[in-house]
Design a protein around this motif. Sequence first.
Motif, PDB file in Angstrom:
ATOM      1  N   LEU A  29     -16.365 -33.250  16.472  1.00 46.52           N
ATOM      2  CA  LEU A  29     -15.300 -34.183  16.827  1.00 46.52           C
ATOM      3  C   LEU A  29     -14.355 -33.555  17.846  1.00 46.52           C
ATOM      4  O   LEU A  29     -13.934 -34.204  18.811  1.00 46.52           O
ATOM      5  CB  LEU A  29     -14.546 -34.607  15.572  1.00 46.52           C
ATOM      6  N   GLY A  30     -13.998 -32.280  17.639  1.00 46.32           N
ATOM      7  CA  GLY A  30     -13.106 -31.592  18.572  1.00 46.32           C
ATOM      8  C   GLY A  30     -13.707 -31.469  19.953  1.00 46.32           C
ATOM      9  O   GLY A  30     -13.038 -31.683  20.972  1.00 46.32           O
ATOM     10  N   ILE A  31     -15.022 -31.144  20.024  1.00 48.49           N
ATOM     11  CA  ILE A  31     -15.690 -31.026  21.324  1.00 48.49           C
ATOM     12  C   ILE A  31     -15.712 -32.366  22.042  1.00 48.49           C
ATOM     13  O   ILE A  31     -15.521 -32.440  23.273  1.00 48.49           O
ATOM     14  CB  ILE A  31     -17.116 -30.485  21.130  1.00 48.49           C
ATOM     15  N   ALA A  32     -15.930 -33.456  21.296  1.00 49.40           N
ATOM     16  CA  ALA A  32     -15.929 -34.787  21.911  1.00 49.40           C
ATOM     17  C   ALA A  32     -14.575 -35.100  22.539  1.00 49.40           C
ATOM     18  O   ALA A  32     -14.494 -35.633  23.658  1.00 49.40           O
ATOM     19  CB  ALA A  32     -16.284 -35.838  20.865  1.00 49.40           C
ATOM     20  N   ILE A  33     -13.492 -34.765  21.837  1.00 50.98           N
ATOM     21  CA  ILE A  33     -12.151 -35.015  22.379  1.00 50.98           C
ATOM     22  C   ILE A  33     -11.877 -34.094  23.570  1.00 50.98           C
ATOM     23  O   ILE A  33     -11.232 -34.491  24.554  1.00 50.98           O
ATOM     24  CB  ILE A  33     -11.087 -34.838  21.281  1.00 50.98           C
ATOM     25  N   HIS A  34     -12.382 -32.863  23.527  1.00 45.52           N
ATOM     26  CA  HIS A  34     -12.246 -31.951  24.668  1.00 45.52           C
ATOM     27  C   HIS A  34     -12.918 -32.532  25.906  1.00 45.52           C
ATOM     28  O   HIS A  34     -12.391 -32.412  27.020  1.00 45.52           O
ATOM     29  CB  HIS A  34     -12.854 -30.588  24.331  1.00 45.52           C
ATOM     30  N   ILE A  35     -14.060 -33.161  25.732  1.00 40.25           N
ATOM     31  CA  ILE A  35     -14.761 -33.779  26.863  1.00 40.25           C
ATOM     32  C   ILE A  35     -13.923 -34.904  27.450  1.00 40.25           C
ATOM     33  O   ILE A  35     -13.846 -35.075  28.682  1.00 40.25           O
ATOM     34  CB  ILE A  35     -16.139 -34.291  26.412  1.00 40.25           C
ATOM     35  N   ILE A  36     -13.254 -35.680  26.582  1.00 40.22           N
ATOM     36  CA  ILE A  36     -12.389 -36.763  27.058  1.00 40.22           C
ATOM     37  C   ILE A  36     -11.237 -36.195  27.881  1.00 40.22           C
ATOM     38  O   ILE A  36     -10.916 -36.704  28.971  1.00 40.22           O
ATOM     39  CB  ILE A  36     -11.863 -37.586  25.869  1.00 40.22           C
ATOM     40  N   PHE A  37     -10.605 -35.120  27.395  1.00 43.59           N
ATOM     41  CA  PHE A  37      -9.496 -34.520  28.135  1.00 43.59           C
ATOM     42  C   PHE A  37      -9.984 -33.886  29.433  1.00 43.59           C
ATOM     43  O   PHE A  37      -9.267 -33.886  30.437  1.00 43.59           O
ATOM     44  CB  PHE A  37      -8.786 -33.483  27.263  1.00 43.59           C
ATOM     45  N   PHE A  38     -11.196 -33.342  29.425  1.00 45.99           N
ATOM     46  CA  PHE A  38     -11.776 -32.807  30.663  1.00 45.99           C
ATOM     47  C   PHE A  38     -11.914 -33.922  31.703  1.00 45.99           C
ATOM     48  O   PHE A  38     -11.563 -33.736  32.879  1.00 45.99           O
ATOM     49  CB  PHE A  38     -13.140 -32.184  30.365  1.00 45.99           C
ATOM     50  N   PHE A  39     -12.386 -35.076  31.271  1.00 46.26           N
ATOM     51  CA  PHE A  39     -12.551 -36.208  32.180  1.00 46.26           C
ATOM     52  C   PHE A  39     -11.191 -36.684  32.694  1.00 46.26           C
ATOM     53  O   PHE A  39     -11.039 -36.997  33.884  1.00 46.26           O
ATOM     54  CB  PHE A  39     -13.274 -37.347  31.456  1.00 46.26           C
ATOM     55  N   ILE A  40     -10.183 -36.723  31.808  1.00 46.40           N
ATOM     56  CA  ILE A  40      -8.831 -37.120  32.235  1.00 46.40           C
ATOM     57  C   ILE A  40      -8.315 -36.166  33.305  1.00 46.40           C
ATOM     58  O   ILE A  40      -7.742 -36.580  34.324  1.00 46.40           O
ATOM     59  CB  ILE A  40      -7.873 -37.168  31.032  1.00 46.40           C
ATOM     60  N   GLY A  41      -8.516 -34.863  33.093  1.00 47.61           N
ATOM     61  CA  GLY A  41      -8.077 -33.880  34.085  1.00 47.61           C
ATOM     62  C   GLY A  41      -8.802 -34.035  35.409  1.00 47.61           C
ATOM     63  O   GLY A  41      -8.211 -33.853  36.478  1.00 47.61           O
ATOM     64  N   PHE A  42     -10.077 -34.395  35.358  1.00 46.86           N
ATOM     65  CA  PHE A  42     -10.866 -34.511  36.589  1.00 46.86           C
ATOM     66  C   PHE A  42     -10.412 -35.693  37.439  1.00 46.86           C
ATOM     67  O   PHE A  42     -10.427 -35.620  38.671  1.00 46.86           O
ATOM     68  CB  PHE A  42     -12.351 -34.655  36.224  1.00 46.86           C
ATOM     69  N   VAL A  43     -10.017 -36.802  36.792  1.00 47.56           N
ATOM     70  CA  VAL A  43      -9.672 -38.015  37.551  1.00 47.56           C
ATOM     71  C   VAL A  43      -8.159 -38.194  37.725  1.00 47.56           C
ATOM     72  O   VAL A  43      -7.735 -39.118  38.425  1.00 47.56           O
ATOM     73  CB  VAL A  43     -10.251 -39.272  36.859  1.00 47.56           C
ATOM     74  N   SER A  44      -7.361 -37.312  37.115  1.00 46.78           N
ATOM     75  CA  SER A  44      -5.908 -37.548  37.091  1.00 46.78           C
ATOM     76  C   SER A  44      -5.251 -37.427  38.455  1.00 46.78           C
ATOM     77  O   SER A  44      -4.208 -38.028  38.707  1.00 46.78           O
ATOM     78  CB  SER A  44      -5.239 -36.571  36.115  1.00 46.78           C
ATOM     79  N   HIS A  45      -5.834 -36.642  39.374  1.00 48.50           N
ATOM     80  CA  HIS A  45      -5.216 -36.416  40.677  1.00 48.50           C
ATOM     81  C   HIS A  45      -6.169 -36.792  41.803  1.00 48.50           C
ATOM     82  O   HIS A  45      -6.289 -36.074  42.804  1.00 48.50           O
ATOM     83  CB  HIS A  45      -4.773 -34.957  40.810  1.00 48.50           C
ATOM     84  N   GLY A  46      -6.834 -37.931  41.638  1.00 47.85           N
ATOM     85  CA  GLY A  46      -7.743 -38.400  42.668  1.00 47.85           C
ATOM     86  C   GLY A  46      -7.035 -38.741  43.960  1.00 47.85           C
ATOM     87  O   GLY A  46      -7.581 -38.567  45.047  1.00 47.85           O
ATOM     88  N   SER A  47      -5.800 -39.207  43.879  1.00 49.84           N
ATOM     89  CA  SER A  47      -5.027 -39.527  45.075  1.00 49.84           C
ATOM     90  C   SER A  47      -4.243 -38.304  45.538  1.00 49.84           C
ATOM     91  O   SER A  47      -3.572 -37.650  44.728  1.00 49.84           O
ATOM     92  CB  SER A  47      -4.058 -40.677  44.777  1.00 49.84           C
ATOM     93  N   PRO A  48      -4.313 -37.951  46.827  1.00 49.38           N
ATOM     94  CA  PRO A  48      -3.559 -36.788  47.328  1.00 49.38           C
ATOM     95  C   PRO A  48      -2.052 -36.907  47.089  1.00 49.38           C
ATOM     96  O   PRO A  48      -1.358 -35.896  46.995  1.00 49.38           O
ATOM     97  CB  PRO A  48      -3.887 -36.769  48.818  1.00 49.38           C
TER      98      PRO A  48
END
Length: 634
Positions: A29-48
């Motif tokens: 369960l913890g790893i699944a939530i870590h993957i979600i936060f990883f995805f949030i970090g990857f897309v959070s600053h898409g705009s310069p």
Amino acid sequence: MQKINKINQYLLENYPSIWNTRLVWMLLLGIAIHIIFFFIGFVSHGSPSTLQHTRAIDDYFSTGLVFVHIIISVLLIVGWLIFMFKNNAFKNFYPGSRNKLFLEFLQYFIIVFVSTTFYFSYMTGFRLFINYKYDDETMAKNVDIINRSVPFLSQNIEDYTLENRLSPKPFVDFYCETDINKIDKTKKYFVYHDRVYQYFRLYPKTVKQTDERGQFIYPEEEKKNKTALAYFENNNDDKSRTYYFKQQVEDLSQYIKTAAPSYYNYSAVFYDNANNPSTDIRKYRYENDINNLNNKEIYKQKQIVINRETIRILEKKSSKELEKLMEDFLAVSRDFDIANNLNARDWSAMVYHPDTFEVRSFIKLYQTKPNEIYDPNKAPEGRYGDYTKTVVVDSAAVSSDNYLNENGEIMQDTISARDFNPNLDREVSPKDYFKNNISGFYYYTSDLETFLGNVDTIKTDDFFWDAVHLYIWIAFALSVFIFSFRVTDLRSLLFSVISAGVIILAVTLFCVAVAFTFGFKGTFFILYTILVVGLLILLMPFITAGRFPKVVSSVFMIISMMAFPLFIWLIFGIVNEHQVAGCRSQVYVSDTYLNCRGVLDDFGLKISYAMIMFTFVFLYLYTGFIRKWKALPE
């Protein structure tokens, strides 16, 4: 569901401790939530544009995502405890060895650590995105284009005055004097309104002797001959100082086409790929110790390169090449989403004056509203960048009313700017010249600086090792708390909390009473008092076990497990204080106290990781006593 039941049945029959702690399911369960936060970090600053505010690396905390993190962590841990505490049989079950007991604690630690460290997954995704979208090779090319183009933005008149010039070589070798009180009127000088420039050849003189106050002694020969001092700097070892004295005036007329602000003079490095915008050394030479600027010589060489490249472009007198450079710069600006209304054609026309390349038009730092008066020192609405730049220096600041001589005495202003420029009253001052020549173009330079700084910071910041020890301590504290409850009971846990508060209060009152009664004030007395109390607490479980009710030893046992890291830190603190005190007893000048360092200063975060290692070793050994204590009769 059937598959889950089979796995649970297998764990129950073969690994009952892992089944009880729900380690496998909590990790998944913890790893699944870590993957979600990883995805949030990857897309959070898409705009310069999201990288155009200061400290974008801290957005995890400033945007409130950390509160989502905390809520999820609390729900995970509470839910886990509810399921684990349902098994009352395991509450009374005692492992058959010290290793099994310690492994049960490690399982608690791993579960809590995985459930509280989503920050690292977010930052890993964030960094991966930055490295992918703004790769080093492309960014190096972009920064090169930016540094070669910014000299033509002409947003600050002070960047284009004559004292900034560093190319060709004579401008580096000779010192530019700008104080009218120190100008030799009988030799060649250059005048722009109320600014006077004169170039001197210097010679250095290094001294190591200090007076009774620890101040470096001014060279006696130069003091006797009243040789003019240009400036001085303390050497890197702080054990000597080098004074630079004026030897003779040099005539650089062959290189200087005009004393007015010109693009020939620009030498500031806009960005130096070192995680922060550049700083002009010349602005600090008289106000600060120049050696406080890191790598000043390396940075000066970068300034020379910028000035040389700018002059190279100007000397070609090619408007097409200038326009091509500006087109490249504006293309980069569009990629980085930097707000501006420039176009290469009009911009190059503003710059291209091939006679002297004087600065005749200025570009705003931000877009003004209709009828709004442009203020270069004011941040525009909705922006928080570094707009507090002094765009123009008033004449009073340049021709100061007083200055210090070599003896540190105040000398009054005895020379007027009119002595050098009889037409002063008929000319436009630099301040008014700047105001009169503001164009309708704007460029958000501060956003570009911040963007570049954020990209480099996110790429290079060691966010893991700087913060992981804090999450380890959080996981450790919660794990010990849960472990203490599992091996004892709620009554012992509550008594330990109350007892710890009473002990802290008693030690505090004792130290205060001794200080008031005997007038004694000493750091070592307090530290050693706490050390003695800490040793007694560590020994009390062994002393009271079997002699007093079981709850008594359990209270001190819980306090020992919870407070052992503080005990280790106390030992390091005592060693540190002895080292600092020993150093200070050998020095005679109070200023050198700042150089006395102890183990805490030298090792920094390494101390925290050492404490973690010692604490885990202690708990492993201590589980042997816990096992024996558990076997005692009630």
